[in-house]
Write a protein that holds these residues in place. Structure first.
Motif, PDB file in Angstrom:
ATOM      1  N   ALA A  44       0.834  -1.204   0.000  1.00  0.00           N
ATOM      2  CA  ALA A  44       0.000   0.000   0.000  1.00  0.00           C
ATOM      3  C   ALA A  44       0.866   1.250   0.000  1.00  0.00           C
ATOM      4  CB  ALA A  44      -0.931  -0.004   1.221  1.00  0.00           C
ATOM      5  N   VAL A  45       1.957   1.209   0.767  1.00  0.00           N
ATOM      6  CA  VAL A  45       2.879   2.357   0.805  1.00  0.00           C
ATOM      7  C   VAL A  45       3.490   2.592  -0.571  1.00  0.00           C
ATOM      8  CG1 VAL A  45       5.040   3.223   1.768  1.00  0.00           C
ATOM      9  CG2 VAL A  45       3.382   2.094   3.262  1.00  0.00           C
ATOM     10  N   MET A  46       3.923   1.507  -1.215  1.00  0.00           N
ATOM     11  CA  MET A  46       4.548   1.656  -2.532  1.00  0.00           C
ATOM     12  C   MET A  46       3.567   2.231  -3.548  1.00  0.00           C
ATOM     13  SD  MET A  46       7.504   0.907  -1.868  1.00  0.00           S
ATOM     14  CE  MET A  46       7.130   1.238  -0.151  1.00  0.00           C
ATOM     15  N   TYR A  47       2.325   1.771  -3.477  1.00  0.00           N
ATOM     16  CA  TYR A  47       1.340   2.266  -4.426  1.00  0.00           C
ATOM     17  C   TYR A  47       1.072   3.750  -4.212  1.00  0.00           C
ATOM     18  CZ  TYR A  47      -2.759   2.833  -7.300  1.00  0.00           C
ATOM     19  OH  TYR A  47      -3.630   3.293  -8.254  1.00  0.00           O
ATOM     20  N   VAL A  48       0.915   4.133  -2.959  1.00  0.00           N
ATOM     21  CA  VAL A  48       0.665   5.540  -2.642  1.00  0.00           C
ATOM     22  C   VAL A  48       1.822   6.409  -3.105  1.00  0.00           C
ATOM     23  CG1 VAL A  48       0.698   7.096  -0.658  1.00  0.00           C
ATOM     24  CG2 VAL A  48      -1.014   5.307  -0.775  1.00  0.00           C
ATOM     25  N   CYS A  49       3.045   5.948  -2.889  1.00  0.00           N
ATOM     26  CA  CYS A  49       4.219   6.726  -3.309  1.00  0.00           C
ATOM     27  C   CYS A  49       4.294   6.843  -4.822  1.00  0.00           C
ATOM     28  CB  CYS A  49       5.493   6.085  -2.755  1.00  0.00           C
ATOM     29  SG  CYS A  49       5.653   6.269  -0.969  1.00  0.00           S
ATOM     30  N   LYS A  50       3.907   5.775  -5.505  1.00  0.00           N
ATOM     31  CA  LYS A  50       3.887   5.830  -6.964  1.00  0.00           C
ATOM     32  C   LYS A  50       2.856   6.849  -7.449  1.00  0.00           C
ATOM     33  CE  LYS A  50       4.104   1.864  -9.012  1.00  0.00           C
ATOM     34  NZ  LYS A  50       3.725   0.544  -9.599  1.00  0.00           N
ATOM     35  N   VAL A  51       1.685   6.855  -6.830  1.00  0.00           N
ATOM     36  CA  VAL A  51       0.645   7.815  -7.190  1.00  0.00           C
ATOM     37  C   VAL A  51       1.110   9.247  -6.874  1.00  0.00           C
ATOM     38  CG1 VAL A  51      -1.698   8.610  -6.687  1.00  0.00           C
ATOM     39  CG2 VAL A  51      -1.240   6.172  -6.944  1.00  0.00           C
ATOM     40  N   ALA A  52       1.788   9.416  -5.730  1.00  0.00           N
ATOM     41  CA  ALA A  52       2.270  10.749  -5.353  1.00  0.00           C
ATOM     42  C   ALA A  52       3.259  11.277  -6.387  1.00  0.00           C
ATOM     43  CB  ALA A  52       2.917  10.698  -3.970  1.00  0.00           C
ATOM     44  N   ALA A  53       4.169  10.428  -6.842  1.00  0.00           N
ATOM     45  CA  ALA A  53       5.141  10.846  -7.854  1.00  0.00           C
ATOM     46  C   ALA A  53       4.440  11.165  -9.169  1.00  0.00           C
ATOM     47  CB  ALA A  53       6.190   9.758  -8.055  1.00  0.00           C
ATOM     48  N   GLU A  54       3.424  10.369  -9.524  1.00  0.00           N
ATOM     49  CA  GLU A  54       2.677  10.623 -10.762  1.00  0.00           C
ATOM     50  C   GLU A  54       1.888  11.926 -10.657  1.00  0.00           C
ATOM     51  OE1 GLU A  54       0.335   7.141 -11.252  1.00  0.00           O
ATOM     52  OE2 GLU A  54       1.951   5.955 -12.160  1.00  0.00           O
ATOM     53  N   TRP A  55       1.317  12.182  -9.470  1.00  0.00           N
ATOM     54  CA  TRP A  55       0.575  13.434  -9.256  1.00  0.00           C
ATOM     55  C   TRP A  55       1.492  14.632  -9.498  1.00  0.00           C
ATOM     56  CZ3 TRP A  55      -4.092  15.711  -7.971  1.00  0.00           C
ATOM     57  CH2 TRP A  55      -4.021  17.009  -7.466  1.00  0.00           C
ATOM     58  N   ARG A  56       2.666  14.587  -8.867  1.00  0.00           N
ATOM     59  CA  ARG A  56       3.606  15.694  -9.010  1.00  0.00           C
ATOM     60  C   ARG A  56       4.027  15.867 -10.475  1.00  0.00           C
ATOM     61  NH1 ARG A  56       8.713  17.506 -10.805  1.00  0.00           N
ATOM     62  NH2 ARG A  56       9.077  19.437  -9.673  1.00  0.00           N
ATOM     63  N   SER A  57       4.228  14.761 -11.171  1.00  0.00           N
ATOM     64  CA  SER A  57       4.623  14.817 -12.578  1.00  0.00           C
ATOM     65  C   SER A  57       3.495  15.326 -13.470  1.00  0.00           C
ATOM     66  CB  SER A  57       5.064  13.425 -13.044  1.00  0.00           C
ATOM     67  OG  SER A  57       5.353  13.413 -14.417  1.00  0.00           O
TER      68      SER A  57
END
Length: 1038
Positions: free
Chosen positions: A497-510
């Motif tokens: 769950a942490v990895m998925y959230v971090c991936k989404v956070a990076a995509e959001w910023r991008s």
């Protein structure tokens, strides 16, 4: 009216894929306003009365019908009823009836529609209830998400379940549903019943839980909402006022099956958890009694950061600048930045000798800079971890400023190449005001870094303080809501769950280039540090923690049960990393000397020699050719843009400048203009920031001209000086000192080839940024071997403006200077003045002439090294008729004058001088005026100390020797316990080998910097002037 136009399609929503398509086609990314998406069953062309100006009339009719159906014509009554019943506008409309048989048949058909209204109304109400339920989960589902790994405390500090969410955090079953439904049945919040659980409902366009399905049974709708919003991830985003952004987040978390990982990704995650966990365990085995502020309880932070970096690298980022507190810092240095392990391990050796570069800092405060290949993306990535003090969150604006500078120098105007990651603790994120100040810089034109990923290590405790005592907000992250940053809470014991959230956070910023927050809800296995006993204050929490299985063990067991890895493979991964640590530990014993420069976070390639030394120890002349001065002056006194109307008052100011240039003279504003302009010509970027700096607090600068006829049309003449000049940035800041000064300090860290200045609105307000001054600017080089050339412009002077608009507190800056007042340096040393500058921790000046101000600004860049420069700038001198400098004092061959000696009649006959007054800054003009009025030009000499630190021992010795018969006195307008006296007196005494006393003429000691009474101010001024020129004033003390 919107309901009228869309009710025909409310029960026929778009599918999820259609919604995405509609948004991408209809909504430009730059527009941030909410827009209704209207989808008609019949072409609009078929409804002529629903378009153009007629729509206003229809809307009025509709509003009247809502109040009283009988108040409108029967045909409108039928139309509105049919539309609300679900008929498309094309069939709902009935023309006025005649008395023919066909008309009567049509009337009967319309009547049948009306009679079926109750069933249709119930259908609509039920669908609206389901839509409300979906929205409730989207808004408040995070409140019941299972976020705490310990299962003790709710992450939002509230154990209740929101009243509009049907299920609890337990697995959804009929009993739970009945319990929650009791409050929400017919007549309650939703009007739904148990029998509705298996009823199929059409899904609205604002949810993606259906996947490819457009309708689901209510039971399945609730189950999928539970899975999306109430498990180990809590999503806060519905406060965002941009529909596209909300839809993007919904799709990321609601789409069924979207959170899937390949076996390879799971193995990578396990390997990263092994490194994170075993690193801390290794340190604990080797140095069990050492403070290291370990990461135990949030080991998932390392794979989380690496995921953010991997995804950002994949999206084109090649430089990541990070800031973090001390907890977990060594682990981040080792496993994210990839600092050599032996360099970390040797820091624990008490016999390690310090190198002579500086006083150093604790190992968990040091920074690092490293360029390597990202193994996941096979692209180069540069990682910089900024050194920081123990003052939590103080590094936030510094990281932002450095990020902005790196983006600026590489032309990254959208933040696609350079980004920042900030790590926070939960207590500090909620408690430190600098977090709020930094957030408010995030979207300002001259400060934005186009999105920062914030990662909160939420230990659910601050040292010994329970979060219920540490914040008033539900979450520690609520401060991020002020800038519409989405907040992703996640249970840190669920690595996937942490990895998925971090991936989404990076995509959001991008995708959106805006801030985003990841809240890792975890725990702290040890106390505040490894020596601290947490059971004193949190006994129940730590009893649970003692029983808590480490996340690595949990995840390894899960992957073994899934067949992703087997037990031998897992154990081999552990032994492999343990071996790496042991070998590094062996090598670390060979390290005998600690070189702080190996921990430098901002190297300046090419500026120093290979061993980090200046390329020379001299400074060229800071003067300029006259044609350069004249050219800059002419541009400064003109408007270089056609058809640009300026304010009439500004026209007079520009004319005054023009006259000064014609007379080969500069005032304060022109001197600054010429210093900046000449550096721009030489390719040096100049950045001036602070409150109201574009115009200047005292309306003297006017670097940004505003067209009086065209809104927001501006002109910066400084950017029109030369064809290939460096850019000039001048920007009014937010009303912040702490945050903005930290930002500019970070900007100045990035490159030595830039003049970065921060101006306080009044010097008095610099104490709002005291943390940056005390922890970064003053000791930065000593602690971290990090030079910085930032300039602080601090308006200072006793002008009768009261205690808050008079003093920049020079005594504080001088107290922190690192020179010894009792030791006379070797005055015969070659390049004595430059060596003094090189050895000092900062330079403190108080210029009395515009020309010297010009020279000291240019010297700041022409020096072969960088030191912070503190300038006490004037207020009344900005327009003082005597505060002028001739071009002759600014031509090639001229330099900054550390001391300006007496050049009047007293200098011609030094033996006849009875008193030598030393002073600095504005008070010089008060003294000369009084001396002239008393006719004492031959009896009293006045010497100005322009550079207070490093102290100009050599030049002042010459002055004292020249006036060997004179009394020595220090004169200042500040109170005796403030200002410069306590700094200057012992150094003057050392200069003359204590042969003569140094008397004081100035205001008496006081608690406040200045009086608020104008008459008292003038009385005090006259009193110390009387003392200064009374040649018998000190006789009684001898």
């Amino acid at each position: 009216m919107f309901h009228l136009r869309t009710c025909a399609t409310k029960l026929r929503p778009l599918t999820a894929s259609q919604t995405v398509k509609t948004f991408s086609q209809n909504k430009p990314a730059a527009i941030r306003t909410f827009q209704h998406i209207r989808c008609y069953s019949a072409p609009v062309a078929a409804e002529p009365f629903l378009s153009g100006t007629s729509s206003n009339y229809v809307e009025e009719m509709y509003c009247a019908w809502l109040e009283n159906p009988k108040s409108v014509h029967k045909s409108w009554d039928v139309f509105f009823r049919n539309t609300n019943a679900g008929a498309p506008p094309g069939t709902a409309y009935q023309s006025p009836l005649s008395l023919s048989r066909s008309s009567l048949a049509t009337m009967a058909q319309a009547q049948s529609l009306v009679e079926s209204q109750p069933n249709v109304d119930k259908l609509v109400e039920d669908h609206l209830a389901v839509q409300s339920l979906i929205r409730a989960y989207q808004i408040r589902g995070h409140h019941v998400a299972q976020l705490d790994p310990l299962g003790i405390l709710d992450a939002d500090l509230d154990s209740s379940v929101p009243a509009d969410i049907i299920s609890s955090t337990d697995k959804l079953d009929l009993a739970v549903f009945k319990e929650r439904l009791g409050m929400l049945t017919v007549g309650g919040f939703y009007g739904l019943d148990e029998s509705d659980l298996d009823k199929v409902f059409h899904l609205p366009t604002t949810t993606f839980i259906g996947g490819q399905e457009s309708a689901l049974p209510l039971r399945e709708i609730i189950r999928r909402l539970e899975m999306a919003y109430c498990q180990h991830i809590g999503v806060e985003f519905m406060f965002i006022n941009d529909l596209e952004q909300c839809q993007w987040i919904r799709q990321k978390f609601e789409t069924p099956g979207i959170m899937q990982f390949t076996n390879e990704e799971k193995r990578t995650l396990l390997a990263r958890l092994v490194r994170s966990t075993r690193f801390e365990e290794f340190l604990q085995r080797k140095w069990s009694s050492e403070k290291r502020f370990g990461l135990e309880g949030c080991e998932v932070l390392i794979p989380a950061l690496k995921t953010i970096i991997d995804k950002s690298s994949e999206n084109g980022v090649d430089y990541v600048i990070m800031g973090m507190p001390h907890r977990g810092r060594l682990n981040v240095l080792a496993n994210v930045i990839r600092k050599e392990l032996e360099q970390i391990f040797c820091q624990f050796d008490s016999k390690l000798e310090a190198a002579d570069e500086g006083s150093g800092d604790m190992k968990y405060h040091l920074g690092m800079y490293h360029r390597r290949i990202n193994r996941v993306t096979d692209r180069n990535i540069t990682l910089s971890l900024v050194a920081n003090p123990s003052h939590l969150e103080a590094a936030d604006p510094v990281v932002m400023g450095k990020t902005k500078a790196e983006q600026f120098y590489c032309g990254d105007t959208e933040g696609k190449k350079v980004m920042s990651i900030l790590l926070h603790g939960d207590a500090a994120f909620a408690g430190q005001g600098i977090v709020y100040e930094t957030f408010h810089l995030s979207d300002l034109p001259s400060y934005t870094t186009h999105g920062t990923v914030h990662v909160v290590v939420n230990n659910q405790i601050g040292f010994t303080t329970d979060p219920r005592m540490a914040r008033s907000s539900p979450y520690p992250t609520d401060v991020a809501r002020v800038v519409n940053a989405p907040i992703f809470h996640v249970n840190a014991d669920d690595p996937e769950a942490v990895m998925y959230v971090c991936k989404v956070a990076a995509e959001w910023r991008s995708t959106f280039h805006k801030d985003v927050v990841v809240d890792l809800v975890c725990y702290r296995r040890n106390g505040h540090n490894e020596m601290d006993e947490p059971m004193f204050t949190q006994p129940l929490m730590y009893k649970q923690i003692r029983k808590q299985k480490p996340v690595l063990q949990k995840y390894a067991e899960l992957l073994v049960s899934q067949g992703v890895v087997n037990q031998p493979e897992y154990e081999e991964e552990i032994s492999k990393y343990d071996k790496i640590c042991e070998e590094a530990f062996t090598r670390s014993k060979d390290e005998k000397i600690l070189h702080i420069k190996h921990w430098l976070d901002s190297p300046w390639p090419g500026f120093f020699t290979l061993d980090g030394q200046p390329r020379s120890m001299s400074c060229p002349s800071t003067g300029l050719e006259e044609d350069v001065l004249a050219h800059i002056g002419n541009v400064a006194s003109s408007v270089p843009v056609e058809n640009f109307t300026i304010h009439g008052g500004l026209s007079r100011i520009l004319k005054t400048r023009k006259d000064l240039v014609t007379n080969r003279t500069v005032d304060w504003a022109l001197a600054e203009y010429m210093a900046f302009g000449s550096l721009l010509k030489e390719g040096i970027h100049v950045r001036l920031s602070g409150q109201d700096v574009e115009r200047g607090t005292f309306s003297h600068r006017h670097h940004v001209l505003h067209d009086q006829n065209v809104d927001k049309r501006t002109c910066i003449p400084m950017n029109h000086l030369w064809p290939n000049q460096a850019p000039y940035t001048v920007c009014n800041s937010s009303l912040s000192e702490y945050g903005v000064l930290g930002f500019e300090l970070g900007f100045a860290m990035a490159s030595p080839n830039a003049l970065v200045l921060w101006e306080a609105q009044f010097g008095d307000f610099n104490n709002m940024a005291q943390c940056i001054i005390d922890q970064f600017i003053c000791p930065g080089q000593a602690k971290w071997v990090r030079q910085n050339g930032i300039v602080l412009l601090l308006p200072h002077g006793m002008e009768g403006m009261g205690p808050e608009h008079s003093s920049a507190r020079p005594e504080r800056f001088l107290q922190m200077c690192n020179d010894d007042p009792d030791v006379l340096p070797d005055l015969q040393e070659a390049n004595f003045d430059i060596n003094q500058l090189y050895d000092c921790n900062w330079i403190v000046v108080n210029c009395s002439t515009p020309g010297n101000f010009f020279h000291v600004l240019r010297r700041q860049i022409l020096l072969p090294f960088r030191k912070p420069l503190i300038i006490f700038t004037p207020k009344s001198l900005l327009r003082h008729p005597e505060a002028r400098t001739n071009f002759d004092e600014m031509l090639p061959g001229t330099h900054f004058q550390r001391v300006i000696p007496e050049n009047g009649p007293a200098a011609q006959n030094p033996d006849k001088v009875e008193r030598l007054l030393f002073c600095t800054g504005k008070v010089y003009y008060d003294l000369t005026r009084e001396r002239k009025a008393r006719g004492m030009e031959e009896q009293v000499a006045i010497t100005r100390i322009e550079q207070l630190s490093p102290f100009p021992f050599d030049l002042l010795l010459k002055e004292a020797q020249k006036y060997s018969n004179a009394e020595l006195a220090w004169c200042q307008e500040e109170h005796k316990n403030q200002g410069y006296y306590d700094y200057v007196k012992p150094r003057l005494r050392t200069t003359i080998d204590r042969a003569r006393p140094v008397w004081y003429a100035g205001r008496d000691p006081a608690a406040a910097p200045a009086t608020g009474n104008k008459k008292t101010h003038l009385t005090e001024l006259q009193r110390f002037l009387d003392t200064a020129f009374d040649l018998n004033a000190f006789k009684k003390f001898t």
